[in-house]
Design a protein around this motif. Structure first.
Motif: not given
Length: 354
Positions: A204-206, A236-240, A269-272, A279-280
């Motif tokens: 999931l991407t935000a 919030g979430g990215v509507d990919s 930054a990019v956080n994982w 899901p990651a």
């Protein structure tokens, strides 16, 4: 005499008389629907299958010919347990072949049911065995019910659907397939392209914005959902699926949540983060800049989505946000101050730190 000359050849095969299509004889598969009911503590509702056997099972039963699985399940829950709860999304489908020439195949739909109100939650506790932990439910339920529940809960956590045959997750099942088994199938080249895409783990991407005032305080928002007193960064979430990028998503979210049109600055930054069985989650953190008095005064929150906004000093963060987000905010503040980054973070910690 009749003309016996051969018919003119046209290069096309001669048409054969049309044959009527007869329906298959005998009844079709037996369709049943089962409920996966989970309470706030993560326990599952298990009931005895019947007064004669007393064998535990999942709530539900056979679906009548005039009903959909959802309607049949709702009817069974009301009739047998007195539960009137919404029948939610499909979690798993299991097909079981006929055991003999006179037997019928079976198709089982497992649906998420709930949430239950306080009275129904209490009433469900009186249904033996009642509310039990998932591991206990797996031990209580006979096969393949235990395998079906295990796959359905995996689908619930991952936001997917499990495809089973006789309780066994099939290659390419989006949920319920053991990760080691999925990896072995991939390395053996046993998955076609469609099954490979379906079985691959999802993320999931935000996208979030780091906005501060002139004093360096961080702007936080309190959602109307979830635990009260837990604050978040705007975003919030990215509507990919709509082709949206993280940068476009953070601008849209800030506008929707705060009523401000802010051009995102550089990526800080990019956080994982990852929790087993789920899901990651990937978060892009952008520099939203410094908001002046006019911008802060112009903030307008969407009713029903956000309750409040707050300017927090770095020292206030411990009491307001989760530890992982607190680490992400502090790392992003340092990157902005020093002109470094973008940083690679794992649960808010630099990736080099493990």
């Amino acid at each position: 005499m009749p003309d016996r000359r051969p018919a003119e050849r046209t290069g096309r095969p001669a048409r054969r008389p049309a044959r009527s299509v007869r329906p298959a004889r005998g009844p079709g598969p037996l369709l049943t629907a089962a409920a996966v009911v989970v309470d706030g503590a993560g326990r599952v509702l298990v009931r005895a299958s019947g007064p004669a056997r007393g064998r535990p099972g999942l709530p539900g039963g056979a679906v009548a010919g005039a009903d959909t699985p959802e309607a049949g399940l709702a009817r069974a829950l009301a009739r047998e347990l007195g539960l009137h709860a919404p029948v939610g999304r499909l979690l798993a489908v299991d097909s079981r072949p006929a055991a003999g020439p006179r037997a019928r195949a079976a198709v089982v739909h497992l649906h998420l049911v709930g949430p239950l109100g306080p009275q129904e939650t209490a009433a469900a506790a009186a249904v033996l065995p009642g509310w039990v932990a998932p591991q206990e439910a797996y031990a209580l339920l006979p096969e393949p019910d235990a395998a079906r529940l295990r796959a359905a809960l995996a689908a619930l956590r991952t936001g997917s659907v499990a495809h089973l045959a006789d309780g066994v997750a099939q290659p390419g099942s989006p949920a319920g397939l053991d990760p080691a088994r999925r990896s072995a199938l991939e390395h053996a080249g046993a998955l076609d392209a469609a099954s490979h895409r379906a079985a691959r783990p999802k993320a999931l991407t935000a996208a979030s914005a780091l906005l501060t005032d002139a004093a360096g305080r961080v702007l936080l928002v309190e959602p109307a959902y979830g635990r009260r007193g837990r604050w978040h960064l705007p975003g919030g979430g990215v509507d990919s699926d709509l082709g949206e990028t993280p940068r476009a998503a953070v601008r849209r979210e800030v506008h929707e949540e705060l009523g401000l049109d802010v051009e995102p600055g550089r990526l800080l930054a990019v956080n994982w983060s990852h929790k087993p069985g789920y899901p990651a989650r990937i978060r892009f953190l952008y520099d939203g800049g410094v908001l002046g008095t006019a911008a802060l005064t112009a903030i307008r929150l969407p009713p029903g989505e956000l309750l409040a906004w707050h300017l927090a000093t770095p020292g206030d963060l411990r009491d307001l946000v989760k530890p992982s987000l607190r680490r992400q905010i502090k790392a992003s503040l340092r990157a902005r101050a020093l002109g470094t980054g973008p940083l690679e973070l794992h649960a808010g910690r630099p990736a080099a730190d493990g």
